[in-house]
Design an enzyme around this catalytic site. Sequence first.
Site, PDB file in Angstrom:
ATOM      1  CG  ASP A 499       8.616  -8.987   0.237  1.00  9.98           C
ATOM      2  OD1 ASP A 499       9.260  -7.977  -0.054  1.00  9.98           O
ATOM      3  OD2 ASP A 499       7.731  -9.480  -0.497  1.00  9.98           O
ATOM      4  CG  ASN A 501       6.188  -6.011  -0.124  1.00 13.41           C
ATOM      5  OD1 ASN A 501       6.846  -5.883  -1.148  1.00 13.41           O
ATOM      6  ND2 ASN A 501       5.921  -7.188   0.406  1.00 13.41           N
ATOM      7  CG  ASP A 569       8.377  -7.496  -7.345  1.00  9.77           C
ATOM      8  OD1 ASP A 569       8.977  -8.512  -6.972  1.00  9.77           O
ATOM      9  OD2 ASP A 569       7.540  -6.900  -6.636  1.00  9.77           O
TER      10      ASP A 569
HETATM   11  C1  DGJ Z   1       7.029  -8.225  -3.264  1.00 10.96           C
HETATM   12  C2  DGJ Z   1       8.091  -9.143  -3.761  1.00 10.96           C
HETATM   13  O1  DGJ Z   1       9.047  -8.429  -4.457  1.00 10.96           O
HETATM   14  C3  DGJ Z   1       7.470 -10.230  -4.606  1.00 10.96           C
HETATM   15  O2  DGJ Z   1       8.464 -11.054  -5.130  1.00 10.96           O
HETATM   16  C4  DGJ Z   1       6.500 -11.003  -3.794  1.00 10.96           C
HETATM   17  O3  DGJ Z   1       7.169 -11.695  -2.787  1.00 10.96           O
HETATM   18  C5  DGJ Z   1       5.457 -10.071  -3.215  1.00 10.96           C
HETATM   19  N1  DGJ Z   1       6.051  -8.970  -2.506  1.00 10.96           N
HETATM   20  C6  DGJ Z   1       4.569 -10.819  -2.272  1.00 10.96           C
HETATM   21  O4  DGJ Z   1       3.680 -10.026  -1.643  1.00 10.96           O
END
Ligand code: DGJ
Length: 761
Positions: A499, A501, A569
């Site tokens: 991931d 983020n 998501d």
């Molecule tokens: C963002 C991802 O897109 C989700 O599927 C999940 O893994 C979350 N992060 C977890 O923090």
Amino acid sequence: STLMRSSAASDVYKRQEENQFIQNMNDIIMRKFICLFMVCFLSIATTLRAWEGNVLISTPNTSIILSATEGQQLRFSYFGERIEENQIHQVFDSWAGFHRPAYPVFGTSTYEISALHAVHADGNQTLDLVVDKVEQNPVKDAILTVITMKDRVYPFTVKMYYKAYQQIDMIETWVEVSHNEKKAVVLKRFDSGHFLIRRADVWISSLHGHWGAETQLESEPLVSGMKVIKNMDGIRNGLGDHSEVMFSLDGKPQENSGRVIGAALCWSGRTKIRVDMDDTFGRSVHSIFAGMNEEASEYKLEPEEVFTTPVLALTYSQEGIGGASRNFHRWARAGMVHGCDKPRDILLNSWEGVYLNIKEPEMDQMMNDIASMGGELFVMDDGWFGRKYRRINDNSSLGDWVVDTEKLPNGIQGLTDTAKKYGIKFGIWIEPEFTNTKSELIDNHPDWVLRAGSRELSCGRGGTQVALDLCNPKVQDFVFHVVDTLLANYPDIAYIKWDANGELLNYGSSYLPKDKQSHIYIDYHRGLVRVMERIRAKYPDVVIQACGSGGGRVSYGVMPYFDEFWVSDNTDALQRLFIQWGTSYFYPSIAMAQHVSASPNHQTGRVVPLKFRFDVAITGRLGMEIQPKNMTDEEKDFSKKAIATYKSIRPVIQYGDLYRLISPYDRKGVTSMMYATEDKSRAVFFVYKMEQFVNQLLPRIRMAGLDPKKNYKIRELNVAPGANPCFLNDRVFSGALLMNTGIELQLEREYASWVLELTEI
Ligand code: DGJ
């Protein structure tokens, strides 16, 4: 043969003195404000001679022609339907050849938009590149053309590469820049490639969007001025503007007809695509430039250092947008997406089921449930790690990749053992490019994160998340070891969800020298690729998913190392129809992770039947993202059957040719698509009712991709519990009828759907 150039090049070069006069005339006279008479005269003169020094670059159905005469500027002459060597002159005789700079450089023709801009060690801002050498050689699956260009005055070299696949209609192009000047040269712009399209009713289709609404499709006609498609995130370029585009050359984009050029810039960092309308030479063209985004990214190139741009992949199809998509999909499955030789497992991911609330008993229960529904893999998402700082919220612990034994007393080994007990595989989530200010990693290595000198850190997710400095080889080692340690200690881990983020905040690297801080946007991604190459060298078979706050890592920049990506998501089946539609323009179904989640949906609150949720998810790599404990027995039973059905059609979905039929963007009440095997013996057709009105006019759907002469038996799959199969079930139709007349629909409810299997009889 297409390999004619290396030998023929020398002949060509002998004729260049004649050409020189004509082309010099072109360069001098064909500027702005030339009279029509001169345009006609020069066009005729060029037509007579221009074909003689041409390099033909061909795939099965497409060709590019470059005019490469030693000592002269490289020219881009043609991109379109395949041309044979003995037809090259026809392109020019019919005036279809562009004969314009193939890689415009800044300086000598300052009025032209440039692909490359360099400042020499002595401060001179100009380049004047001429062809030095042309080589064409076979490489694996392709023919590689390398055109070496040198500056007339400075020891400065640009090599242009064109890799033409011999089984797939795809040409990859990229550039290598190097020099031998006394000191560093500063590169201010460095596009991967440039090509031209004749001005006409040309439309551009591109993808945009952010979290939860990725890959929104937009199509518009190209007009005067410049259109810029750019990505600024710094870490993930699947959010914002995508670096893939399609050009429909014959008016409004059509799925299955019309000429289309597709382009994908294969870079995971910031990108920029510029589409400019240019009538400088009296004949209007759309001039396309694609490369790493140059903003805040001046690159100081040392003597002898080679600066390699990312690949720009180009395709051409006469079969509309769909044909270009299928070319991208074939190319992706042939190697641009990792590991496509293996069909993909059906999985359950823990995120929407338990979020950060990972606990051993729940993991056990989820594994048991997915195994009993026929799933093949369980993936434990975020929340399993952190000792000193436990990952209870999303504001701590990234970087501390040690098991939280309060949550998981038997550690990862306990989990992989449980997975084995249930006969499924085990996967795990990590986010190795990031840390939190609350982590042991940052306590111990404060200099391993990107930070702008003494400024306070700007933080992302949870108010504490920051990116590691992947420019730094020590950090690259660390990231490699995160994966290496997990996989070495737990060889039963079969899958990693990787991931990312956050965007690139805190523009500063304590590793890069003061005068190379502007390399961060580039060196971060070079560091990432270095790490991925090490991981893949050691662990070629582990399935790795690219994720970035949903679809942030949907990018050909990373896909050679990743087997699949998380599309979004947003798991709401209705909105997913749009997101998946856009993604499928460039990316193959085998790489698209599509999960069935709970209803009401966690992102939109929409209530959608389980059948519809499955029918939407099974068009890609099927998974579930739900707490099965909360499902009824009937739902579990339906899921079990749907999973078994998916297994039976998996090869058609994951390896078949995609034909998009009715776009959700057209608001016709339904959207529809299908997959067909290459030999057209099997196909799976999907149609989804998006909204319901009484007496609604629905289109009759004409299928595509079948053999008109074959007969197909239809079987409806995933029939809703208690419902009868639709009126087409068990009937036989010719491919011709299905494609030319089409089928009527009987979908009289919102979120009704059909999945029809077609088998040749
Ligand atoms: C963002 C991802 O897109 C989700 O599927 C999940 O893994 C979350 N992060 C977890 O923090």
